[in-house]
Enzyme design. Sequence first.
Site, short mmCIF file in Angstrom:
data_model
loop_
_atom_site.label_atom_id
_atom_site.label_comp_id
_atom_site.label_asym_id
_atom_site.label_seq_id
_atom_site.Cartn_x
_atom_site.Cartn_y
_atom_site.Cartn_z
N TYR A 67 61.00 37.32 -25.76
CA TYR A 67 61.78 36.72 -24.66
C TYR A 67 63.23 37.24 -24.70
CZ TYR A 67 63.58 33.25 -21.39
OH TYR A 67 64.17 32.64 -20.31
N SER A 94 69.09 35.63 -18.99
CA SER A 94 69.20 34.33 -19.67
C SER A 94 70.35 34.44 -20.67
CB SER A 94 67.90 34.07 -20.44
OG SER A 94 68.10 33.09 -21.44
N1 LIG Z 1 64.49 26.97 -17.48
C1 LIG Z 1 65.42 27.51 -18.28
O1 LIG Z 1 66.06 26.82 -19.10
C2 LIG Z 1 65.74 28.97 -18.15
C3 LIG Z 1 66.86 29.43 -18.81
C4 LIG Z 1 67.20 30.77 -18.70
C5 LIG Z 1 66.43 31.63 -17.95
N2 LIG Z 1 65.34 31.16 -17.32
C6 LIG Z 1 64.57 32.12 -16.53
O2 LIG Z 1 64.47 31.69 -15.18
C7 LIG Z 1 63.24 32.13 -14.62
C8 LIG Z 1 62.48 30.96 -14.04
O3 LIG Z 1 62.25 30.03 -15.09
P1 LIG Z 1 61.74 28.54 -14.83
O4 LIG Z 1 62.39 27.68 -15.84
O5 LIG Z 1 61.84 28.18 -13.39
O6 LIG Z 1 60.22 28.72 -15.25
P2 LIG Z 1 58.93 27.98 -14.75
O7 LIG Z 1 57.91 28.19 -15.80
O8 LIG Z 1 59.26 26.60 -14.33
O9 LIG Z 1 58.54 28.80 -13.44
C9 LIG Z 1 58.22 30.16 -13.52
C10 LIG Z 1 57.37 30.54 -12.33
O10 LIG Z 1 57.03 31.93 -12.49
C11 LIG Z 1 55.65 32.10 -12.26
N3 LIG Z 1 55.19 33.26 -13.01
C12 LIG Z 1 55.11 33.38 -14.36
N4 LIG Z 1 54.57 34.56 -14.68
C13 LIG Z 1 54.31 35.22 -13.51
C14 LIG Z 1 53.75 36.46 -13.18
N5 LIG Z 1 53.29 37.29 -14.13
N6 LIG Z 1 53.66 36.82 -11.89
C15 LIG Z 1 54.07 35.98 -10.92
N7 LIG Z 1 54.58 34.76 -11.16
C16 LIG Z 1 54.72 34.39 -12.44
C17 LIG Z 1 55.03 30.79 -12.74
O11 LIG Z 1 53.73 30.59 -12.19
C18 LIG Z 1 56.06 29.77 -12.28
O12 LIG Z 1 55.81 29.34 -10.96
C19 LIG Z 1 62.49 32.85 -15.75
O13 LIG Z 1 62.71 34.24 -15.65
C20 LIG Z 1 63.15 32.29 -17.00
O14 LIG Z 1 63.05 33.17 -18.08
C21 LIG Z 1 64.96 29.85 -17.39
C1 LIG Z 2 62.46 25.97 -22.09
C2 LIG Z 2 63.01 26.71 -23.24
C3 LIG Z 2 61.88 27.37 -23.98
C4 LIG Z 2 64.00 27.67 -22.80
C5 LIG Z 2 63.65 28.78 -22.20
C6 LIG Z 2 64.61 29.69 -21.84
C7 LIG Z 2 65.88 29.56 -22.22
C8 LIG Z 2 66.81 30.57 -21.89
O1 LIG Z 2 68.02 30.38 -22.07
O2 LIG Z 2 66.39 31.61 -21.40
C9 LIG Z 2 66.35 28.46 -23.01
O3 LIG Z 2 67.61 28.01 -22.67
C10 LIG Z 2 65.38 27.30 -23.03
O4 LIG Z 2 65.73 26.40 -22.06
#
Ligand SMILES: NC(=O)c1ccc[n+]([C@@H]2O[C@H](COP(=O)([O-])OP(=O)(O)OC[C@H]3O[C@@H](n4cnc5c(N)ncnc54)[C@H](O)[C@@H]3O)[C@@H](O)[C@H]2O)c1
Ligand SMILES: CC(C)C1=CC=C(C(=O)O)[C@@H](O)[C@H]1O
Length: 256
Positions: free
Chosen positions: A163, A149
């Site tokens: 995180y 991230s």
């Molecule tokens: N959405 C954002 O802005 C963002 C930004 C940067 C990084 N990320 C990263 O991208 C990845 C996906 O994020 P997202 O936004 O799609 O999240 P989300 O919450 O929409 O989806 C995450 C999925 O992971 C599953 N999950 C969570 N814990 C688990 C576990 N212990 N075992 C198996 N499955 C599990 C959940 O059930 C869900 O289906 C994450 O690693 C998150 O940190 C997201």
């Molecule tokens: C949804 C929010 C808490 C969030 C989760 C993760 C981020 C990331 O960069 O990993 C943030 O940008 C933010 O969207």
Amino acid sequence: MKNLRHAGRVVLVTGAGGGIGAAIARLYCEEGASVALVDFDEASVRQQAALLREAGHTVEWANADVAQYDACARACAQLAAKLGPIDTLINNAGVSPKHNGAPAPVWEMHPQEWERVVGINLTGSFNLVRVLTPSMVERRFGRIVNMSSVAGSAYLPIVAVHYSATKAAIIGFTRHLAGELGPYGITANALAPGRIETPMLKTVSAQANQAVAAETPLRRLGTPLEVAKVACFLTSNESDFVTGQVVDVAGGWLMR
Ligand SMILES: NC(=O)c1ccc[n+]([C@@H]2O[C@H](COP(=O)([O-])OP(=O)(O)OC[C@H]3O[C@@H](n4cnc5c(N)ncnc54)[C@H](O)[C@@H]3O)[C@@H](O)[C@H]2O)c1
Ligand SMILES: CC(C)C1=CC=C(C(=O)O)[C@@H](O)[C@H]1O
């Protein structure tokens, strides 16, 4: 005309029940791969798999918590028995927990909550790598993408310390994997998404998201498909000589 550059590949995506993981699983299917979906939310992963099967794709699913090594080993064995050896691993599952609606400050974070998030966001990725790399090494081929991230290398007040720490650790983990596994034909890269419109965002106010969009050079948040496209590229033949890299998918937000 569809790009079938992943035809013949077997891809495992964690956190495939929703958000970015579901988009990644779908794009690999559309690019010809057989896809194994893993999630600890059984209803979601079952539903995503059903949607992909209805569209004619070859998918299997498993309900497993990535933080549990034995559950990962069982799931991978079952999935590989059905689809064949897994050659592409997308470690996407992750959580960004809130405490009373906000990220817990470090002085209030319970040590068990720290352990839980490290277990999912960091150890979870190790678990899958540990289970799947013996067969990748044996076959002298593998592709790994780990989900970091922008929070892994910039301060984001919207997330908590566990995180950020796990997302930074994913970068070191990925670079070490690239060094150790490269001689066996295995690449490892990380993605660093910015703010992407997924269910993870439901705890963030519209105003806060508008502020991020306003300071993003591309003036908007990202979509799960835009992250999926980079995962597919980094594991395709077009990226055969790319390893140990961290690729931002953030519209230019927080360029570092
Ligand atoms: N959405 C954002 O802005 C963002 C930004 C940067 C990084 N990320 C990263 O991208 C990845 C996906 O994020 P997202 O936004 O799609 O999240 P989300 O919450 O929409 O989806 C995450 C999925 O992971 C599953 N999950 C969570 N814990 C688990 C576990 N212990 N075992 C198996 N499955 C599990 C959940 O059930 C869900 O289906 C994450 O690693 C998150 O940190 C997201
Ligand atoms: C949804 C929010 C808490 C969030 C989760 C993760 C981020 C990331 O960069 O990993 C943030 O940008 C933010 O969207």
